[in-house]
Write a protein that holds these residues in place. Structure first.
Motif, mmCIF file in Angstrom:
data_model
loop_
_atom_site.group_PDB
_atom_site.id
_atom_site.type_symbol
_atom_site.label_atom_id
_atom_site.label_comp_id
_atom_site.label_asym_id
_atom_site.label_seq_id
_atom_site.Cartn_x
_atom_site.Cartn_y
_atom_site.Cartn_z
ATOM 1 N N CYS A 1 17.144 34.204 -13.395
ATOM 2 C CA CYS A 1 17.209 33.069 -12.467
ATOM 3 C C CYS A 1 16.024 33.083 -11.500
ATOM 4 N N VAL A 2 15.648 34.278 -11.034
ATOM 5 C CA VAL A 2 14.483 34.380 -10.147
ATOM 6 C C VAL A 2 13.232 33.907 -10.876
ATOM 7 N N LEU A 3 13.084 34.309 -12.141
ATOM 8 C CA LEU A 3 11.934 33.857 -12.924
ATOM 9 C C LEU A 3 11.925 32.333 -13.045
ATOM 10 N N GLU A 4 13.089 31.747 -13.275
ATOM 11 C CA GLU A 4 13.164 30.286 -13.398
ATOM 12 C C GLU A 4 12.747 29.605 -12.103
ATOM 13 N N VAL A 5 13.182 30.158 -10.956
ATOM 14 C CA VAL A 5 12.780 29.604 -9.664
ATOM 15 C C VAL A 5 11.267 29.711 -9.482
ATOM 16 N N LEU A 6 10.717 30.880 -9.771
ATOM 17 C CA LEU A 6 9.276 31.076 -9.600
ATOM 18 C C LEU A 6 8.472 30.138 -10.496
ATOM 19 N N MET A 7 8.930 29.970 -11.738
ATOM 20 C CA MET A 7 8.195 29.131 -12.680
ATOM 21 C C MET A 7 8.354 27.642 -12.377
ATOM 22 N N SER A 8 9.293 27.294 -11.503
ATOM 23 C CA SER A 8 9.444 25.886 -11.122
ATOM 24 C C SER A 8 8.375 25.451 -10.130
ATOM 25 N N ALA A 9 7.617 26.395 -9.600
ATOM 26 C CA ALA A 9 6.549 26.065 -8.655
ATOM 27 C C ALA A 9 5.440 25.299 -9.367
ATOM 28 N N GLY A 10 4.719 24.523 -8.629
ATOM 29 C CA GLY A 10 3.605 23.780 -9.202
ATOM 30 C C GLY A 10 2.476 24.709 -9.625
ATOM 31 N N PRO A 11 1.534 24.196 -10.408
ATOM 32 C CA PRO A 11 0.445 25.033 -10.938
ATOM 33 C C PRO A 11 -0.342 25.763 -9.861
ATOM 34 N N MET A 12 -0.556 25.142 -8.710
ATOM 35 C CA MET A 12 -1.342 25.767 -7.654
ATOM 36 C C MET A 12 -0.590 26.913 -6.989
ATOM 37 N N GLU A 13 0.742 26.829 -6.960
ATOM 38 C CA GLU A 13 1.561 27.865 -6.321
ATOM 39 C C GLU A 13 1.903 29.010 -7.266
ATOM 40 N N ARG A 14 1.755 28.768 -8.567
ATOM 41 C CA ARG A 14 2.286 29.715 -9.536
ATOM 42 C C ARG A 14 1.551 31.064 -9.524
ATOM 43 N N GLY A 15 0.337 31.096 -9.059
ATOM 44 C CA GLY A 15 -0.390 32.358 -9.032
ATOM 45 C C GLY A 15 -0.378 33.028 -7.681
ATOM 46 N N TRP B 1 13.246 41.130 -8.662
ATOM 47 C CA TRP B 1 11.778 41.031 -8.693
ATOM 48 C C TRP B 1 11.188 42.305 -9.316
ATOM 49 N N SER B 2 11.692 43.463 -8.888
ATOM 50 C CA SER B 2 11.223 44.743 -9.450
ATOM 51 C C SER B 2 11.480 44.809 -10.948
ATOM 52 N N TRP B 3 12.643 44.278 -11.385
ATOM 53 C CA TRP B 3 12.976 44.281 -12.812
ATOM 54 C C TRP B 3 11.981 43.417 -13.586
ATOM 55 N N LEU B 4 11.650 42.253 -13.050
ATOM 56 C CA LEU B 4 10.691 41.379 -13.719
ATOM 57 C C LEU B 4 9.317 42.046 -13.841
ATOM 58 N N GLU B 5 8.918 42.747 -12.792
ATOM 59 C CA GLU B 5 7.629 43.440 -12.852
ATOM 60 C C GLU B 5 7.680 44.598 -13.846
ATOM 61 N N ALA B 6 8.729 45.408 -13.784
ATOM 62 C CA ALA B 6 8.842 46.574 -14.659
ATOM 63 C C ALA B 6 8.887 46.181 -16.128
#
Length: 241
Positions: free
Chosen positions: A25-39, A73-78
Motif C-alpha cells: 500500500c505504501v508503494l502504491e501511495v508513493l507511485m501515485s505521485a506525479g513524475p516530478m515528485e516520484r524521484g 518503507w524499510s521492507w520496500l528498500e530491503a
C-alpha cells in the motif's frame, strides 16, 4: 499523491497489518505521485505526514501509524522496490525498475505469491490448474486440486478403475509386491516406503479437504503443493512406456 487513508481508512488496521502487506500500500501511495515528485520521496516526511492523516483533529500524530509505515518503507528498500537517491542524502528515495513495474499493492502481492511458489518447482498439471488458485489466496482449494491431480494421475498411469479412490487407489498402484507402478528392482523396504509416502500424502492432504473446511496458511499450502508436484513426477516416471 494519494493519501494512505484512501486505501486503509482505519489507523488500527495500518498498525496491525503485516509489514509486507502494508508495504504494498505504501508503494502504491508513493507511485501515485506525479513524475516530478516520484524521484524525491522523503522517508521522514512521508511517515510524519501519514501519522497526521490518522490523528484526530487537534491530537498529536499517530505514532503507531508512523512506526508501521517506517517498517514498511524499510521492507520496500530491503526487497529492492525503492532505493536511496544517489544524489541526495539518506532520507530521499526513488523507485527502482522493480518498483516501477509493480506500482500497486495488488501487483506486489501477486509478485510475492509468485516468489513463494516458483514456476520451475511445479509439475505442468499444477502450473495450469493449481498455481492460479494459489495466486487468488484460495489455499485450501489449491491443495485439494493438487492432490486430486495426483490421484487422477495415479489411476491413469496404473490403468485402474474408478472403483478405487484415495488411499486404496495409491495402495494398489504402489503395492510393494505387485503394484503396476512399483519398481520391482528396488529393495522391498524402499517399495513399502514409497507406497506409504503416496498413501500418506493423499490421506493427509486430499481427504480432509474432501470432507470438511480446512484452514491452510500460504506457506503450508506452498509446501503441500510442492510435495504433490514431486509425487506427480514420480508417477510420470513410472508410467508404462
Amino acid at each position: 499523491m494519494t493519501p494512505l487513508r484512501a486505501l486503509i481508512p482505519e489507523s488500527n488496521a495500518v498498525a496491525g497489518m503485516q509489514t509486507a502487506d502494508l508495504a504494498g500500500c505504501v508503494l502504491e501511495v508513493l507511485m501515485s505521485a506525479g513524475p516530478m515528485e516520484r524521484g524525491v520521496w522523503n522517508r521522514r516526511n512521508f511517515c510524519m505526514q501519514t501519522g497526521r492523516e490518522y490523528a484526530p483533529p487537534g491530537q498529536p500524530d499517530d505514532d503507531a501509524v508512523g512506526i508501521a509505515c517506517s517498517s514498511a518503507w524499510s521492507w520496500l528498500e530491503a526487497n529492492g522496490f525503492i532505493a536511496r537517491h544517489p544524489e541526495q542524502d539518506n532520507e530521499w528515495y526513488l523507485p527502482t525498475r522493480q518498483g516501477e513495474a509493480l506500482r500497486d499493492h495488488q501487483a506486489l502481492r501477486q509478485f510475492m505469491t509468485s516468489e513463494q511458489l516458483p514456476e520451475a518447482f511445479l509439475h505442468p498439471e499444477l502450473l495450469l490448474h493449481v498455481r492460479p488458485l494459489f495466486f487468488q489466496s484460495r489455499f485450501e482449494t489449491a491443495v485439494f486440486e493438487a492432490f486430486k491431480a495426483l490421484e487422477v494421475s495415479i489411476r491413469t498411469a496404473a490403468n485402474l478403475g474408478h472403483d478405487l479412490v484415495g488411499v486404496p487407489l495409491a495402495s494398489r498402484a504402489f503395492h510393494p509386491e505387485d503394484g503396476p507402478l512399483t519398481d520391482m528392482n528396488a529393495e522391498r523396504g524402499e517399495r513399502v516406503a514409497l507406497m506409504s509416502l503416496m498413501t500418506g500424502a493423499i490421506g493427509s492432504y486430499k481427504n480432509p479437504s474432501s470432507h470438511r473446511r480446512v484452514e491452510i496458511e500460504a506457506k503450508e499450502a506452498r509446501d503441500m503443493i510442492i510435495l504433490a508436484s514431486h509425487l506427480l513426477k514420480i508417477v510420470d516416471a513410472r508410467r508404462p512406456q
